[in-house]
Design a protein around this motif. Structure first.
Motif, mmCIF file in Angstrom:
data_model
loop_
_atom_site.group_PDB
_atom_site.id
_atom_site.type_symbol
_atom_site.label_atom_id
_atom_site.label_comp_id
_atom_site.label_asym_id
_atom_site.label_seq_id
_atom_site.Cartn_x
_atom_site.Cartn_y
_atom_site.Cartn_z
ATOM 1 N N ALA A 1 0.885 -1.202 0.183
ATOM 2 C CA ALA A 1 -0.067 -0.094 0.149
ATOM 3 C C ALA A 1 0.873 1.363 -0.004
ATOM 4 O O ALA A 1 1.906 1.206 0.571
ATOM 5 N N THR A 2 0.341 2.301 -0.652
ATOM 6 C CA THR A 2 1.107 3.574 -0.439
ATOM 7 C C THR A 2 1.173 4.373 0.527
ATOM 8 O O THR A 2 0.175 4.112 1.493
ATOM 9 N N VAL A 3 1.854 5.210 0.849
ATOM 10 C CA VAL A 3 1.883 6.097 2.038
ATOM 11 C C VAL A 3 0.424 6.807 1.979
ATOM 12 O O VAL A 3 0.092 6.986 3.324
ATOM 13 N N SER A 4 -0.188 7.328 1.109
ATOM 14 C CA SER A 4 -1.351 8.067 1.124
ATOM 15 C C SER A 4 -2.478 6.845 1.571
ATOM 16 O O SER A 4 -3.636 7.680 1.947
ATOM 17 N N GLU A 5 -2.329 5.678 1.686
ATOM 18 C CA GLU A 5 -3.467 4.615 2.172
ATOM 19 C C GLU A 5 -3.413 4.371 3.563
ATOM 20 O O GLU A 5 -4.216 3.696 4.216
ATOM 21 N N VAL A 6 -2.416 4.926 4.281
ATOM 22 C CA VAL A 6 -2.281 4.511 5.578
ATOM 23 C C VAL A 6 -1.778 5.680 6.492
ATOM 24 O O VAL A 6 -1.263 6.739 5.904
ATOM 25 N N SER A 7 -1.928 5.402 7.810
ATOM 26 C CA SER A 7 -1.200 6.593 8.621
ATOM 27 C C SER A 7 0.395 6.498 8.463
ATOM 28 O O SER A 7 0.598 5.560 8.399
ATOM 29 N N LYS A 8 0.705 7.794 8.714
ATOM 30 C CA LYS A 8 2.029 7.710 8.847
ATOM 31 C C LYS A 8 2.912 7.275 10.005
ATOM 32 O O LYS A 8 3.935 6.931 9.961
ATOM 33 N N LYS A 9 1.859 6.881 10.964
ATOM 34 C CA LYS A 9 2.441 6.184 12.254
ATOM 35 C C LYS A 9 2.835 4.732 11.906
ATOM 36 O O LYS A 9 3.434 4.145 12.663
ATOM 37 N N GLU A 10 2.344 4.261 10.812
ATOM 38 C CA GLU A 10 2.121 2.883 10.684
ATOM 39 C C GLU A 10 3.613 2.580 10.144
ATOM 40 O O GLU A 10 4.398 3.265 9.644
ATOM 41 N N GLU A 11 4.086 1.269 10.645
ATOM 42 C CA GLU A 11 5.517 0.959 10.235
ATOM 43 C C GLU A 11 5.495 0.299 8.557
ATOM 44 O O GLU A 11 4.599 -0.306 8.348
ATOM 45 N N PHE A 12 6.644 0.735 8.053
ATOM 46 C CA PHE A 12 6.535 0.376 6.701
ATOM 47 C C PHE A 12 7.803 -0.634 6.214
ATOM 48 O O PHE A 12 8.761 -0.475 7.157
ATOM 49 N N GLN A 13 7.668 -1.537 5.479
ATOM 50 C CA GLN A 13 8.725 -2.400 5.326
ATOM 51 C C GLN A 13 9.601 -1.708 4.546
ATOM 52 O O GLN A 13 10.842 -2.183 4.691
ATOM 53 N N VAL A 14 9.389 -0.948 3.614
ATOM 54 C CA VAL A 14 10.287 -0.161 2.791
ATOM 55 C C VAL A 14 9.960 1.417 3.180
ATOM 56 O O VAL A 14 8.959 1.842 2.567
ATOM 57 N N PRO A 15 10.748 2.174 3.781
ATOM 58 C CA PRO A 15 10.198 3.531 3.920
ATOM 59 C C PRO A 15 10.378 4.411 3.121
ATOM 60 O O PRO A 15 11.381 4.165 1.889
ATOM 61 N N LYS A 16 9.819 5.585 2.707
ATOM 62 C CA LYS A 16 9.904 6.483 1.862
ATOM 63 C C LYS A 16 11.129 6.922 1.778
ATOM 64 O O LYS A 16 11.620 7.254 2.838
ATOM 65 N N ASP A 17 11.841 7.039 0.660
ATOM 66 C CA ASP A 17 13.305 7.639 0.716
ATOM 67 C C ASP A 17 13.591 8.375 -0.480
ATOM 68 O O ASP A 17 13.749 7.863 -1.541
ATOM 69 N N MET A 18 13.183 9.741 -0.463
ATOM 70 C CA MET A 18 13.419 10.581 -1.869
ATOM 71 C C MET A 18 14.679 10.468 -2.151
ATOM 72 O O MET A 18 15.158 10.758 -3.329
ATOM 73 N N THR A 19 15.716 10.536 -1.529
ATOM 74 C CA THR A 19 17.379 10.396 -1.924
ATOM 75 C C THR A 19 17.364 9.235 -2.891
ATOM 76 O O THR A 19 18.000 9.407 -3.800
ATOM 77 N N LYS A 20 17.087 8.106 -2.416
ATOM 78 C CA LYS A 20 16.945 6.706 -3.161
ATOM 79 C C LYS A 20 16.196 7.003 -4.225
ATOM 80 O O LYS A 20 16.538 6.494 -5.654
ATOM 81 N N ALA A 21 14.729 7.577 -4.086
ATOM 82 C CA ALA A 21 14.134 7.698 -5.242
ATOM 83 C C ALA A 21 14.598 8.611 -6.456
ATOM 84 O O ALA A 21 14.685 8.225 -7.547
ATOM 85 N N PHE A 22 15.457 9.628 -6.070
ATOM 86 C CA PHE A 22 16.036 10.411 -6.888
ATOM 87 C C PHE A 22 17.324 9.585 -7.836
ATOM 88 O O PHE A 22 17.281 9.925 -9.020
ATOM 89 N N GLN A 23 18.028 8.930 -6.867
ATOM 90 C CA GLN A 23 19.200 8.145 -7.604
ATOM 91 C C GLN A 23 18.585 7.287 -8.718
ATOM 92 O O GLN A 23 19.090 7.268 -9.765
ATOM 93 N N PHE A 24 17.518 6.413 -8.486
ATOM 94 C CA PHE A 24 17.117 5.598 -9.173
ATOM 95 C C PHE A 24 16.162 6.070 -10.388
ATOM 96 O O PHE A 24 16.266 5.749 -11.396
ATOM 97 N N ALA A 25 15.513 7.566 -10.203
ATOM 98 C CA ALA A 25 15.127 8.145 -11.241
ATOM 99 C C ALA A 25 15.973 8.724 -12.232
ATOM 100 O O ALA A 25 15.862 8.749 -13.489
ATOM 101 N N LEU A 26 17.271 8.991 -11.595
ATOM 102 C CA LEU A 26 18.181 9.566 -12.435
ATOM 103 C C LEU A 26 18.860 8.410 -13.429
ATOM 104 O O LEU A 26 19.132 8.731 -14.491
ATOM 105 N N GLU A 27 19.058 7.161 -12.760
ATOM 106 C CA GLU A 27 19.717 6.200 -13.661
ATOM 107 C C GLU A 27 18.594 5.841 -14.615
ATOM 108 O O GLU A 27 19.017 5.437 -15.730
ATOM 109 N N GLY A 28 17.513 5.604 -14.387
ATOM 110 C CA GLY A 28 16.469 5.172 -15.336
ATOM 111 C C GLY A 28 16.216 6.285 -16.484
ATOM 112 O O GLY A 28 16.020 5.961 -17.546
ATOM 113 N N CYS A 29 16.236 7.665 -16.153
ATOM 114 C CA CYS A 29 16.147 8.683 -17.047
ATOM 115 C C CYS A 29 17.296 8.531 -18.155
ATOM 116 O O CYS A 29 17.354 8.558 -19.089
ATOM 117 N N SER A 30 18.584 8.247 -17.493
ATOM 118 C CA SER A 30 19.816 8.486 -18.194
ATOM 119 C C SER A 30 19.811 6.974 -19.350
ATOM 120 O O SER A 30 20.257 6.946 -20.305
#
Length: 250
Positions: free
Chosen positions: A166-195
């Motif tokens: 489920a996405t962040v928007s579907e649950v409370s921010k207090k819930e525990e995430f198996q894979v937490p939101k990480d915009m730094t990693k998101a940027f790195q993979f987006a940069l690689e995908g774009c290249s």
């Protein structure tokens, strides 16, 4: 011999000779790359998916040809050339292809583990799935990089009930995430995908630069990647053709 490809009879002769050539190269010379071309020929030209499936499967099992493992995995998943759709067999052949360093196989194997499914024969495993996507991304698979970026943009929540994501928007921010939101990693993979030519990754980069998500805010870079994504979109729309010997898309 030069063929006049405007002549229907010569086109038929050319196609017939091509099939003979591929069969000889596969069955007599036992060349895995030619066996794969034979299966592509049976698929694209003869439309004989059952025979194509058999050649892909044998070429994977006997000659360890990764692209054929990928194709048979796709056939098994879709039920093309087989009696029915079989996700377990599809997974097994994607795994074989991935182990043979075929990036698309790693991508498909990973996606089968990550996505929501009602297939009891496949165990839901987000972490292993993401590891497979990372392997595919490192092997220059643009789609794998894009999917990883998207997962880090929204995060993946633990779901003890059904093992779904489920996405962040579907649950409370207090819930525990198996894979937490990480915009730094998101940027790195987006940069690689774009290249690597993924236009959606480029579009995401534009948004990240515009908002300062995972990278320092930069309006000039945001416009640069927006223009790049739009240019890629135009190219896709103007190049919707099937190249010779590429075979049908999965």
């Amino acid at each position: 011999m030069a063929y006049n490809l405007k002549s229907e009879s010569e086109v038929k002769e050319y196609i017939n000779n091509l099939g003979i050539e591929y069969r000889f190269g596969c069955y007599s010379e036992k060349k895995p790359e030619v066996c794969h071309l034979l299966a592509d020929f049976l698929e694209s030209i003869k439309k004989d998916y059952e025979k194509a499936a058999k050649v892909y499967r044998n070429n994977c099992d006997e000659y360890k040809y990764g692209k054929s493992c990928l194709k048979y995995g796709t056939y098994s998943m879709l039920g093309r050339g087989t009696k029915k759709s079989d996700y377990k067999t599809a997974y097994d052949y994607f795994e074989k292809g991935c182990n043979l360093e075929e990036p698309d196989s790693c991508l498909n194997q990973g996606l089968l583990l990550i996505t929501k499914n009602d297939k009891p024969e496949l165990q839901h495993d987000v972490i292993k799935g993401m590891q497979l996507l990372e392997k595919a991304c490192k092997s220059k698979n643009a789609n794998a990089c894009y999917y990883l970026s998207g997962m880090y943009i929204v995060g993946v929540k633990k779901d003890p009930k059904a093992g779904t994501t489920a996405t962040v928007s579907e649950v409370s921010k207090k819930e525990e995430f198996q894979v937490p939101k990480d915009m730094t990693k998101a940027f790195q993979f987006a940069l690689e995908g774009c290249s690597l030519g993924n236009m959606y990754s480029c579009a995401n980069l534009s948004q990240m630069y515009a908002k300062g998500d995972g990278v320092e805010k930069n309006d000039q870079m945001a416009e640069k990647y927006k223009a790049l994504a739009l240019e890629m979109q135009k190219e896709v729309q103007s190049n919707k053709t099937l190249g010779f010997q590429q075979g049908l898309p999965p």
